[in-house]
Design a protein around this motif. Structure first.
Motif, short mmCIF file in Angstrom:
data_model
loop_
_atom_site.label_atom_id
_atom_site.label_comp_id
_atom_site.label_asym_id
_atom_site.label_seq_id
_atom_site.Cartn_x
_atom_site.Cartn_y
_atom_site.Cartn_z
N ALA A 18 0.83 -1.21 0.00
CA ALA A 18 0.00 0.00 0.00
C ALA A 18 0.86 1.26 0.00
O ALA A 18 0.50 2.26 -0.62
N ILE A 19 2.01 1.21 0.67
CA ILE A 19 2.92 2.38 0.66
C ILE A 19 3.45 2.64 -0.75
O ILE A 19 3.55 3.79 -1.19
N LEU A 20 3.78 1.56 -1.48
CA LEU A 20 4.25 1.75 -2.85
C LEU A 20 3.13 2.29 -3.73
O LEU A 20 3.35 3.20 -4.55
N VAL A 59 -1.50 3.73 -18.48
CA VAL A 59 -0.51 2.67 -18.32
C VAL A 59 -0.77 1.87 -17.04
O VAL A 59 -0.65 0.64 -17.03
N VAL A 60 -1.13 2.56 -15.97
CA VAL A 60 -1.48 1.85 -14.73
C VAL A 60 -2.63 0.89 -15.00
O VAL A 60 -2.62 -0.27 -14.55
N ALA A 61 -3.64 1.37 -15.74
CA ALA A 61 -4.79 0.53 -16.05
C ALA A 61 -4.38 -0.71 -16.84
O ALA A 61 -4.83 -1.83 -16.54
N LEU A 62 -3.53 -0.53 -17.84
CA LEU A 62 -3.10 -1.66 -18.67
C LEU A 62 -2.29 -2.66 -17.86
O LEU A 62 -2.44 -3.89 -18.02
N GLY A 83 7.50 -4.22 -9.52
CA GLY A 83 6.83 -2.92 -9.43
C GLY A 83 7.71 -1.87 -8.78
O GLY A 83 7.77 -0.73 -9.24
N TRP A 84 8.42 -2.26 -7.73
CA TRP A 84 9.26 -1.31 -7.01
C TRP A 84 10.40 -0.80 -7.90
O TRP A 84 10.68 0.41 -7.94
N ILE A 85 11.04 -1.69 -8.63
CA ILE A 85 12.16 -1.29 -9.49
C ILE A 85 11.67 -0.33 -10.58
O ILE A 85 12.30 0.69 -10.86
N ALA A 86 10.54 -0.67 -11.21
CA ALA A 86 10.00 0.20 -12.26
C ALA A 86 9.67 1.58 -11.71
O ALA A 86 9.97 2.60 -12.34
N ILE A 109 7.05 4.99 -16.97
CA ILE A 109 7.77 3.90 -16.29
C ILE A 109 7.30 3.78 -14.84
O ILE A 109 7.10 2.67 -14.32
N MET A 110 7.09 4.91 -14.19
CA MET A 110 6.55 4.89 -12.83
C MET A 110 5.17 4.23 -12.80
O MET A 110 4.82 3.51 -11.85
N ALA A 111 4.39 4.47 -13.85
CA ALA A 111 3.05 3.91 -13.92
C ALA A 111 3.08 2.38 -13.94
O ALA A 111 2.19 1.73 -13.39
N VAL A 112 4.11 1.81 -14.58
CA VAL A 112 4.26 0.36 -14.58
C VAL A 112 4.38 -0.14 -13.14
O VAL A 112 3.74 -1.13 -12.74
N GLY A 113 5.21 0.53 -12.35
CA GLY A 113 5.38 0.15 -10.95
C GLY A 113 4.10 0.26 -10.15
O GLY A 113 3.74 -0.64 -9.38
N THR A 114 3.37 1.36 -10.34
CA THR A 114 2.11 1.54 -9.63
C THR A 114 1.10 0.49 -10.05
O THR A 114 0.33 -0.01 -9.23
N GLY A 115 1.11 0.15 -11.34
CA GLY A 115 0.20 -0.86 -11.86
C GLY A 115 0.44 -2.24 -11.28
O GLY A 115 -0.48 -3.07 -11.21
N PHE A 116 1.67 -2.53 -10.85
CA PHE A 116 1.97 -3.79 -10.17
C PHE A 116 1.55 -3.71 -8.70
O PHE A 116 1.06 -4.69 -8.13
N ALA A 117 1.77 -2.57 -8.07
CA ALA A 117 1.59 -2.45 -6.62
C ALA A 117 0.12 -2.43 -6.19
O ALA A 117 -0.26 -3.14 -5.25
N LEU A 118 -0.71 -1.63 -6.85
CA LEU A 118 -2.08 -1.44 -6.38
C LEU A 118 -2.92 -2.72 -6.37
O LEU A 118 -3.58 -3.02 -5.36
N PRO A 119 -2.92 -3.53 -7.44
CA PRO A 119 -3.71 -4.76 -7.37
C PRO A 119 -3.16 -5.73 -6.34
O PRO A 119 -3.92 -6.52 -5.77
#
Length: 461
Positions: A18-20, A59-62, A83-86, A109-119
């Motif tokens: 959740a912090i990420l 990108v987060v959505a995808l 996700g953290w590395i991206a 690129i940040m959006a890729v990380g957020t897209g991994f973290a939130l789900p």
């Protein structure tokens, strides 16, 4: 009956992810208040600069569409690490970007990380928390994440005003490091024993559909229906149709489409989407109105949003517990009716509303909107089998980001200006803001229909 205990490792895993996710949303919401400055610095129009938010959310959505797949083949720790590395790589690129386009690239690129973290936050909750406490822990996870839009405008406004917008990305790095330390020692290392094949063709088709739809909406800023706009909408429809046809025939679905057989789930998704679209539209437009019409600084624009956002975050666990006690009907009904009442008041005040009025109305807006938003996802998950919760999680989170991008694009269309003087820009922004609030009020009124259908068709409590 004594409640089943939830492992401390599970709780800390929720906190880490959740912090990420919080960090990703914080940078997104904090950037909105910097747009007037970025327009001047990079000499780009609002329609272009708003893609820092719109493209990010797309990108987060995808990426969220892929969450069910990655959750089935990777351990929670590895999913988190990717996700953290991206996120960190994109953050550094954005921090040092010498021009707008490199800044946009870093944001993607940040959006890729957020897209991994939130789900992953909600996947941990759905798979590790007993149903009797689902609402409470959904509220707990939502509390951490929802602090981001609460603090984002203030954080962005204060930092941009005192240190410059690049410091927004610099200061968030230690927060990401704290998340890594917590996650490394608590996230599950067990790899799922599945051989799930990634549905690349389906991903390309739905990606083409969502991207084309957003590009078409963005083209509407010209004020004319052009061949390009029509072509993009046609591509969006054809690609989505092809995705559905291919997915139905495939043994490896990107998303389990059978979840949409539940009419109640579809209605819960529509309620969820409505509240998110309007929230992102208002969060985008309000700082622009505050700065361009009222002449406030980025710092003041941020502080106007803070009381409401903090209240909205604070009541997230309360709303979750309310669902556990009362089920979905009452919270959704109360939230939707309150949301509509606030929007009606807002629509009468919007064209000429001042700073104090904005602060109060936005606080009421957030309290009402968050009740429908937080409960609708939990209500949707309750309508399907437990093994389908990952697919529902992916769909709701994807919809959250995509419809947020739509809301941002629509808001940018409403408040775009053609004036060359400060007075003209201020007047046009005020008029557009007023029209946006009226339009949003109509959409909330329509969501009452979805609420009634949901209440008639739901099968869970």
């Amino acid at each position: 009956m004594q409640e089943e205990k939830v492992s401390p490792k599970v709780i800390w895993s929720i906190v880490a992810t959740a912090i990420l996710g919080f960090s990703g949303i914080l940078t997104e919401t904090s950037m909105n208040v910097t747009f007037p400055e970025l327009i001047q610095q990079f000499h780009q129009p609002m329609g272009t600069v708003q893609w820092l938010t719109t493209a990010y959310l797309l990108v987060v959505a995808l990426m969220m569409l892929t969450s069910a797949h990655f959750n089935s083949i990777l351990s929670k720790r590895w999913t988190y690490l990717i996700g953290w590395i991206a996120f960190v790589v994109g953050d550094v690129i954005a921090m040092v970007a010498p021009n707008f386009w490199l800044l946009l690239f870093g944001r993607l690129i940040m959006a890729v990380g957020t897209g991994f973290a939130l789900p992953l936050v909600f996947n941990i909750i759905f798979t590790s928390v007993p149903m009797s406490q689902l609402g409470k822990f959904m509220g707990f996870g939502t509390l951490i994440i929802s602090l981001a839009p609460a603090l984002g405008p203030v954080y962005g406004g204060v930092v941009a005003y005192t240190l410059g917008w690049r410091a927004i990305f610099m200061i968030i790095l230690p927060v990401a490091l704290i998340s890594l330390l917590i996650g490394w020692f608590n996230l599950d290392k067990q790899v799922p024993k599945t051989a799930n094949k990634f549905a690349l063709g389906q991903f390309v088709l739905i990606g083409a559909s969502l991207t084309s739809a957003l590009l078409a909406l963005g083209q509407l800023e010209s004020g004319k229906i052009t061949v390009t706009i029509i072509s993009l909408f046609v591509v969006a429809i054809v690609a989505m149709t092809a995705f559905i046809m291919v997915a139905k025939k495939s043994q490896h679905q990107l998303i389990d489409l059978t979840i949409f057989r539940s009419k109640a789930l579809v209605m819960a998704l529509l309620i969820y989407a409505t509240s998110q679209a309007i929230n992102l539209a208002v969060n985008f437009a309000l700082p622009q109105y505050t700065q361009l019409t009222l002449g406030a600084t980025t710092m003041v624009a941020g502080f106007i949003l803070m009381p409401g956002s903090l209240l909205g975050s604070a009541v997230a666990p309360v709303y979750g517990a309310m669902y556990d006690r009362k089920g979905a009907n009452q919270p959704l009904a109360w939230g939707t009716i309150a949301f509509l009442a606030v929007m009606i008041v807002f629509s009468f005040m919007a064209p000429n509303i001042m700073t104090i009025g904005l602060t109060v109305v936005y606080a009421l807006f957030t309290l009402a909107r968050n009740l429908t938003f937080s409960v609708s996802m939990t209500a949707g998950v309750a309508e399907v089998q437990p093994q389908q919760s990952g697919d529902v999680n992916a769909v709701f989170n994807t919809m959250q980001q995509f419809i947020g991008a739509v809301g941002t694009t629509v808001a940018a269309l409403f408040i775009q200006t053609t004036g060359t003087t400060k007075a003209a820009i201020a007047s046009q922004t005020a008029t557009g803001f007023g029209h946006l609030i009226v339009f949003s009020t109509v959409i909330v009124a329509i969501s009452l229909i979805w609420l009634v259908v949901f209440m008639k068709t739901k099968t869970a409590k």
